[in-house]
Scaffold this motif. Structure first.
Motif, PDB file in Angstrom:
ATOM      1  N   GLN A 247      85.400  54.509 106.827  1.00 39.49           N
ATOM      2  CA  GLN A 247      84.831  53.432 106.022  1.00 39.49           C
ATOM      3  C   GLN A 247      85.706  53.136 104.815  1.00 39.49           C
ATOM      4  OE1 GLN A 247      80.903  54.305 104.619  1.00 39.49           O
ATOM      5  NE2 GLN A 247      80.589  52.290 103.707  1.00 39.49           N
ATOM      6  N   GLN A 251      87.549  49.674 104.011  1.00 43.49           N
ATOM      7  CA  GLN A 251      87.379  48.994 102.731  1.00 43.49           C
ATOM      8  C   GLN A 251      88.721  48.770 102.041  1.00 43.49           C
ATOM      9  OE1 GLN A 251      84.633  51.469 100.581  1.00 43.49           O
ATOM     10  NE2 GLN A 251      82.825  50.672 101.664  1.00 43.49           N
ATOM     11  N   GLN A 254      90.398  45.926 103.797  1.00 50.80           N
ATOM     12  CA  GLN A 254      89.767  44.662 103.441  1.00 50.80           C
ATOM     13  C   GLN A 254      90.132  44.266 102.017  1.00 50.80           C
ATOM     14  OE1 GLN A 254      88.019  42.790 105.565  1.00 50.80           O
ATOM     15  NE2 GLN A 254      87.850  41.192 104.002  1.00 50.80           N
ATOM     16  N   ASP A 258      91.959  40.914 101.030  1.00 54.00           N
ATOM     17  CA  ASP A 258      91.337  39.970 100.096  1.00 54.00           C
ATOM     18  C   ASP A 258      92.188  39.792  98.844  1.00 54.00           C
ATOM     19  OD1 ASP A 258      89.272  39.721 101.864  1.00 54.00           O
ATOM     20  OD2 ASP A 258      87.943  41.120 100.826  1.00 54.00           O
ATOM     21  N   ASP A 409      73.158  33.216  99.705  1.00 56.19           N
ATOM     22  CA  ASP A 409      74.196  33.901  98.934  1.00 56.19           C
ATOM     23  C   ASP A 409      73.697  35.175  98.249  1.00 56.19           C
ATOM     24  OD1 ASP A 409      76.030  31.920  99.582  1.00 56.19           O
ATOM     25  OD2 ASP A 409      75.488  30.685  97.854  1.00 56.19           O
ATOM     26  N   LEU A 412      75.159  38.429  99.283  1.00 52.73           N
ATOM     27  CA  LEU A 412      76.621  38.512  99.293  1.00 52.73           C
ATOM     28  C   LEU A 412      77.241  38.468  97.908  1.00 52.73           C
ATOM     29  CD1 LEU A 412      77.211  35.949 102.201  1.00 52.73           C
ATOM     30  CD2 LEU A 412      77.142  38.439 102.385  1.00 52.73           C
ATOM     31  N   ASP A 415      79.600  41.282  96.861  1.00 54.79           N
ATOM     32  CA  ASP A 415      80.782  41.571  97.671  1.00 54.79           C
ATOM     33  C   ASP A 415      82.051  41.190  96.911  1.00 54.79           C
ATOM     34  OD1 ASP A 415      79.077  42.392  99.614  1.00 54.79           O
ATOM     35  OD2 ASP A 415      79.332  40.634 100.906  1.00 54.79           O
ATOM     36  N   ARG A 416      83.123  41.888  97.223  1.00 56.44           N
ATOM     37  CA  ARG A 416      84.388  41.613  96.553  1.00 56.44           C
ATOM     38  C   ARG A 416      84.925  40.242  96.952  1.00 56.44           C
ATOM     39  NH1 ARG A 416      87.175  47.526  97.785  1.00 56.44           N
ATOM     40  NH2 ARG A 416      85.762  48.748  96.495  1.00 56.44           N
ATOM     41  N   TYR A 418      83.746  37.437  96.774  1.00 60.16           N
ATOM     42  CA  TYR A 418      82.844  36.406  97.288  1.00 60.16           C
ATOM     43  C   TYR A 418      82.487  35.451  96.156  1.00 60.16           C
ATOM     44  CZ  TYR A 418      78.891  34.017  99.320  1.00 60.16           C
ATOM     45  OH  TYR A 418      78.033  33.034  99.774  1.00 60.16           O
ATOM     46  N   ALA A 434      81.050  42.628  91.838  1.00 60.50           N
ATOM     47  CA  ALA A 434      81.409  43.812  92.620  1.00 60.50           C
ATOM     48  C   ALA A 434      81.608  45.019  91.710  1.00 60.50           C
ATOM     49  CB  ALA A 434      82.671  43.549  93.434  1.00 60.50           C
ATOM     50  N   HIS A 438      79.576  48.546  91.815  1.00 58.92           N
ATOM     51  CA  HIS A 438      80.333  49.798  91.866  1.00 58.92           C
ATOM     52  C   HIS A 438      79.936  50.720  90.723  1.00 58.92           C
ATOM     53  CE1 HIS A 438      83.576  52.446  92.955  1.00 58.92           C
ATOM     54  NE2 HIS A 438      84.158  52.307  91.785  1.00 58.92           N
TER      55      HIS A 438
END
Length: 474
Positions: A247, A251, A254, A258, A409, A412, A415-416, A418, A434, A438
């Motif tokens: 995971q 991440q 991703q 991103d 939305d 979401l 989310d990073r 987004y 995000a 965290h």
């Protein structure tokens, strides 16, 4: 001296054991333990058996000596008319010792029995008996003495001796049996430990091969669990670690993808503007005043780029996990974040209600997260709007007067990278919320987004409270 030898033995055993596999260590330690047990049990058995045989022989000799005292007492001059032939059946010896330590041997004996202080004491005290082992002419005898008073009242002691050959033969046989049984027991226990270790450590070998496979192939495949014992739990923990690594790796991939996408936009725009400025230096193609506008765009893009990099670093660095948390008041952290937010929205009013909320946390990362929530509220609120901030029981609620969040939305927004359609044209990196999620996770809390009826967006940051020391927040 004993301590130094013991330390050397321990070090030697440690070097011997540490250089072997776990299976051979188990076999070696099992064999050593069984060997020590065999030695202790064998020594105890041998000692008790020897003591029992000597005790039995002593009782028998005492009985023989007491039977002989009647004959000796009636005729001491001729030793009760006893002769060596009388004791031939037992190959024994007889002698009489007086209180003055003078010894009278049985006539015709080929060996003499010397007297010791124990026999003299029995003759003098006329009570009890004595027993000892005598070695003469290569033969071991067991000697006992009993008191006797002669017809004329003279105190003496009668000594009877018998060879210990039968006792020694029995003890030799016992020693041989114990030795053979001990060796067989140690060998059997060692081989049994090898076999058992091979069976028991099979899951460990499978786990070791799986670790090697992960190292060599970089594939995080889970391991099959064969039982619910300790090794099964260890395998389950290892599989959990593999899933966590997979995971984390996903991440990371991703995030890199991103970040590359988000960084490409300001870099491309900045590159275009810089190329335009370089071309203008040679051709003067820009009209008057346009150069200043391009430089302003470059400065804005640099600021956006710096903010994006800063948010990426804050979101991905691991040192937050290792920072020691301290006892702080979440209200003080919120007040500091509100002061920063006021400077960014000078016309916005902040309606605050803050209760003391003792928590364990890192004030710098927590203040950054709260600031991100307040900046988000300032960004979407009108210039003369009101932002409601309340802190009750470790739950921070921020409500703005913006357009709110679409239902699609809501799941979401943390989310990073987004950004909803409403936020496409607003400044920001897409990482602020995000960072909030965290930070909440690092503090054992939660972050939630929803819409407030009659207002805009509502964000809730919940951090667990702790019991403060007395008068800490008064």
């Amino acid at each position: 001296m004993i301590g130094s030898w013991w330390i050397r033995i321990r070090r030697a055993v440690g070097r011997l054991v540490s250089g072997q596999s776990l299976q051979w260590r188990l076999a070696f330690l099992t064999g050593a333990s069984v060997a020590i047990s065999v030695v202790l049990v064998g020594a105890t058995t041998f000692t008790l058996t020897r003591w029992s045989l000597l005790e039995l022989l002593d009782r028998e000799l005492v009985e023989v000596a007491q039977n002989a005292t009647a004959s000796v007492a009636s005729d001491f001059a001729d030793q009760g008319r006893l002769s060596p032939g009388v004791l031939v059946a037992s190959n024994g010896l007889l002698a009489v010792v007086g209180a003055d330590a003078a010894v009278t041997q049985l006539p015709g004996q080929d060996r003499a029995i010397p007297a010791t202080a124990d026999e003299v004491a029995v003759a003098r005290m006329q009570v009890g008996s004595s027993a000892r082992t005598l070695d003469t002419s290569g033969v071991s005898y067991r000697v006992v003495s009993v008191p006797l008073r002669l017809a004329d009242g003279t105190p003496v002691a009668v000594m009877i001796a018998r060879p210990m050959s039968s006792v020694q033969n029995t003890l030799n046989t016992l020693w041989l049996v114990l030795l053979i049984a001990g060796i067989l027991g140690v060998l059997t226990a060692t081989f049994a430990a090898l076999w058992t270790g091979r069976a028991v450590l099979a899951p460990v070998r499978r786990l070791s091969r799986a670790v090697q496979s992960v190292t060599q192939t970089d594939e995080l495949n889970p391991i099959r669990i064969y039982g619910r014992d300790d090794l099964g739990e260890l395998t389950q923990s290892f599989n959990t670690m593999l899933r966590s690594l997979a995971q984390s790796r996903e991440q990371q991939r991703q995030l890199i993808a991103d970040a590359g996408h988000e960084l490409r936009t300001p870099l491309t725009s900045m590159r275009t503007n810089i190329e335009l400025l370089v071309a203008d230096d040679t051709s003067g193609m820009l009209p008057e005043g346009a150069r200043s506008e391009v430089l302003g765009d470059v400065a804005a893009q640099l600021g956006e780029f710096s903010a994006l990099v800063g948010d990426l670093v804050a979101l991905t660095r691991d040192d937050q996990l290792h920072r020691p948390h301290e006892l702080i008041d979440m209200a003080d952290v919120t007040i500091a974040a509100i002061e920063r937010a006021r400077r960014r929205g000078p016309g916005i009013e902040f309606d605050t209600y803050l209760e003391p909320s003792p928590i364990m946390g890192d004030p710098s990362t927590l203040e950054r997260a709260i600031t991100n929530l307040l900046d988000n509220a300032v960004k979407f609120s009108p210039s003369d709007g009101v932002i409601h901030v309340s802190l009750v029981g470790g739950e921070l609620t921020i409500i703005d007067q913006g357009p709110g969040i679409d239902d699609t939305d809501l799941a979401l927004v943390f989310d990073r990278f987004y950004r909803s359609d409403k936020a496409r044209n607003t400044p920001g990196t897409g990482l602020g919320l995000a960072i909030v999620a965290h930070t909440a996770q690092l503090h054992g809390g939660t972050a939630k987004a929803e819409n407030q009826p009659g207002a805009g967006a509502k964000f809730t940051l919940r951090i667990p409270l702790v019991e403060p020391p007395s008068e800490s927040f008064e």
